[in-house]
Design an enzyme around this catalytic site. Structure first.
Site, short mmCIF file in Angstrom:
data_model
loop_
_atom_site.label_atom_id
_atom_site.label_comp_id
_atom_site.label_asym_id
_atom_site.label_seq_id
_atom_site.Cartn_x
_atom_site.Cartn_y
_atom_site.Cartn_z
N CYS A 112 23.94 94.81 10.14
CA CYS A 112 23.15 93.92 9.27
C CYS A 112 21.72 93.73 9.77
O CYS A 112 20.88 93.22 9.04
CB CYS A 112 23.83 92.58 9.13
SG CYS A 112 25.52 92.73 8.52
N HIS A 235 18.83 87.28 6.93
CA HIS A 235 19.94 88.11 6.48
C HIS A 235 20.95 87.18 5.81
O HIS A 235 21.33 86.14 6.35
CB HIS A 235 20.57 88.84 7.66
CG HIS A 235 21.93 89.39 7.34
ND1 HIS A 235 22.15 90.16 6.23
CD2 HIS A 235 23.13 89.23 7.96
CE1 HIS A 235 23.44 90.48 6.18
NE2 HIS A 235 24.05 89.92 7.22
N ASN A 265 27.24 89.11 1.13
CA ASN A 265 26.62 89.74 2.29
C ASN A 265 26.53 91.25 2.03
O ASN A 265 27.54 91.93 2.02
CB ASN A 265 27.46 89.44 3.54
CG ASN A 265 26.90 90.07 4.80
OD1 ASN A 265 26.02 90.93 4.75
ND2 ASN A 265 27.43 89.66 5.95
C1 LIG Z 1 34.40 83.65 7.95
C2 LIG Z 1 33.97 82.20 7.89
C3 LIG Z 1 33.35 81.91 6.53
C4 LIG Z 1 35.19 81.31 8.07
O1 LIG Z 1 34.83 79.95 7.94
P1 LIG Z 1 35.42 78.85 8.93
O2 LIG Z 1 34.95 77.55 8.45
O3 LIG Z 1 35.06 79.28 10.31
O4 LIG Z 1 36.95 78.97 8.65
P2 LIG Z 1 38.09 79.15 9.75
O5 LIG Z 1 37.90 80.42 10.48
O6 LIG Z 1 38.11 77.88 10.50
O7 LIG Z 1 39.36 79.30 8.83
C5 LIG Z 1 39.91 78.16 8.22
C6 LIG Z 1 41.15 78.55 7.45
O8 LIG Z 1 40.76 79.20 6.25
C7 LIG Z 1 41.56 80.35 6.05
N1 LIG Z 1 40.83 81.33 5.29
C8 LIG Z 1 40.11 82.38 5.73
N2 LIG Z 1 39.59 83.05 4.71
C9 LIG Z 1 40.00 82.43 3.59
C10 LIG Z 1 39.78 82.66 2.21
N3 LIG Z 1 39.03 83.68 1.78
N4 LIG Z 1 40.33 81.82 1.33
C11 LIG Z 1 41.08 80.79 1.73
N5 LIG Z 1 41.33 80.53 3.02
C12 LIG Z 1 40.78 81.34 3.94
C13 LIG Z 1 41.89 80.82 7.44
O9 LIG Z 1 43.07 81.59 7.40
C14 LIG Z 1 42.08 79.50 8.17
O10 LIG Z 1 43.38 79.05 7.92
P3 LIG Z 1 44.26 78.44 9.12
O11 LIG Z 1 43.45 77.29 9.64
O12 LIG Z 1 45.50 78.05 8.40
O13 LIG Z 1 44.40 79.56 10.09
C15 LIG Z 1 32.95 81.86 8.99
O14 LIG Z 1 33.57 81.90 10.24
C16 LIG Z 1 31.78 82.76 8.99
O15 LIG Z 1 30.99 82.79 8.07
N6 LIG Z 1 31.58 83.57 10.06
C17 LIG Z 1 30.51 84.51 10.14
C18 LIG Z 1 30.85 85.71 9.33
C19 LIG Z 1 29.70 86.62 9.10
O16 LIG Z 1 28.61 86.18 8.80
N7 LIG Z 1 29.93 87.91 9.19
C20 LIG Z 1 29.00 88.92 8.89
C21 LIG Z 1 28.00 89.05 9.95
S1 LIG Z 1 26.73 90.15 9.50
#
Ligand SMILES: CC(C)(COP(=O)(O)OP(=O)(O)OC[C@H]1O[C@@H](n2cnc3c(N)ncnc32)[C@H](O)[C@@H]1OP(=O)(O)O)[C@@H](O)C(=O)NCCC(=O)NCCS
Length: 310
Positions: A112, A235, A265
């Site tokens: 990215c 980004h 993204n």
């Molecule tokens: C991925 C992301 C949105 C997750 O958000 P978060 O607030 O950290 O959520 P968590 O990881 O705490 O997950 C919370 C719960 O939601 C669930 N969950 C994950 N994806 C889900 C979805 N699409 N729909 C519903 N529930 C979902 C998980 O399984 C977790 O459940 P659990 O607590 O029972 O295990 C966040 O971590 C993020 O944006 N990270 C950076 C990702 C990124 O930018 N990547 C690209 C880089 S270039």
């Protein structure tokens, strides 16, 4: 003379995949996706449009906008992690299709942050006089490497392309300063095996820290301060991550791009796609100070302070 953007174009596939569509495909909800990521919908390219096609469509527009022809291009840099095939590069495929006969061509793999890496690389060749016109493309067809059974990643990504022609611009305009970085020890948090594998929380922490720091670093290198910033193009990974960068720069909401809502993204494509969006909305004007900042798998990151205009 400086090195800056003299033409820009983008391509977004027509097909819109909404959060409500995803609800029918996997155990997720519009509510979860919107509150955790800000994403409402994303574009998905059809089977017969691959990465090089999207690169071509965006590049044609950038060349037209720059008012130069393909044979004027000295170098083509394509930032992508989703090439049509391992080789030939997307850049070489694009060179053929554009008829850019004198251009050297290579792909850049910096996930990215790839578009920032590409622009900074182009700047070096323009500054030292080796090349005049360089086409830098950020393009991804992430839909082909996303596991559509993994709700942790499938809801985040989209397809698209953005291209710029870089060339000499007036003194005081163009790239004023930059920062590039990498930390291979974090490679385990975001990578492709067959599909994209991600440790969301680790990537989130890294992104929030690095985006803010890189913005401040490029401002310092350019001898400027937060108050000088006219527009921030981060980004587009997640609304909460870009919000953290905006707060670090103490910018009002209207001075930052949030195209993640509409396009998800799009990795290396997200910054040039967003620049076009903001130009069309009249939010970027000549002599504005623009900060672009990206981060991604590698881990990689990069930022640019740029004075807009030719
Ligand atoms: C991925 C992301 C949105 C997750 O958000 P978060 O607030 O950290 O959520 P968590 O990881 O705490 O997950 C919370 C719960 O939601 C669930 N969950 C994950 N994806 C889900 C979805 N699409 N729909 C519903 N529930 C979902 C998980 O399984 C977790 O459940 P659990 O607590 O029972 O295990 C966040 O971590 C993020 O944006 N990270 C950076 C990702 C990124 O930018 N990547 C690209 C880089 S270039």
């Amino acid at each position: 003379m400086g090195a800056g953007i003299i033409g820009i174009g983008r391509y977004l596939p027509e097909k819109v995949l909404t959060n409500f569509d995803l609800e029918k495909m996997m155990d997720t909800s519009d509510e979860w996706i919107r509150t955790r990521t800000g994403i409402e919908e994303r574009r998905i390219a059809p089977d017969n449009i691959d990465t090089s096609d999207m690169a071509y469509f965006s590049a044609k527009k950038a060349l037209e906008d720059a008012g130069i022809s393909a044979t004027d291009i000295d170098l083509i840099l394509v930032a992508t992690v989703t090439p049509d095939r391992p080789f030939p590069s997307v850049a070489c495929m694009l060179q053929e299709r554009l008829g850019a006969t004198k251009a050297a061509a290579l792909d850049i793999s910096a996930a990215c942050a790839g578009f920032i890496y590409g622009m900074v690389t182009a700047k070096q060749f323009i500054d030292n006089g080796a090349y005049r016109y360089i086409l830098v493309v950020g393009v991804e067809k992430l839909s082909k490497i996303v596991n559509w059974n993994d709700r942790n990643t499938a809801v985040l990504f989209g397809d698209g392309a953005g291209a710029v022609v870089m060339g000499p611009v007036s003194e005081g305009r163009g790239i004023l300063s930059f920062e590039l970085g990498a930390d291979g020890t974090g490679g385990k948090h975001l990578y492709q095996d067959e599909y994209v594998i991600m440790n969301g929380r680790e990537v989130f922490k890294f992104a929030v820290r690095q985006m803010g720091e890189s913005c401040i670093n490029v401002l310092e290198k350019a001898g400027l301060s937060k108050q000088d910033v006219d527009f921030l193009i981060p980004h587009q990974a997640n609304i909460r991550i870009v919000e953290a960068a905006r707060q670090r720069l103490e910018l009002p909401e209207e001075k930052m791009s949030t195209t993640v809502r509409k396009y998800g993204n799009t990795s290396a494509a997200s910054i040039p796609i967003s620049i076009v969006e903001e130009l069309e909305a009249g939010k970027i004007k000549d002599d504005d100070l623009i900060i672009m900042v990206g981060f991604g798998g590698g881990l990689t990151w990069g930022a640019i302070a740029l004075r807009w205009g030719r």
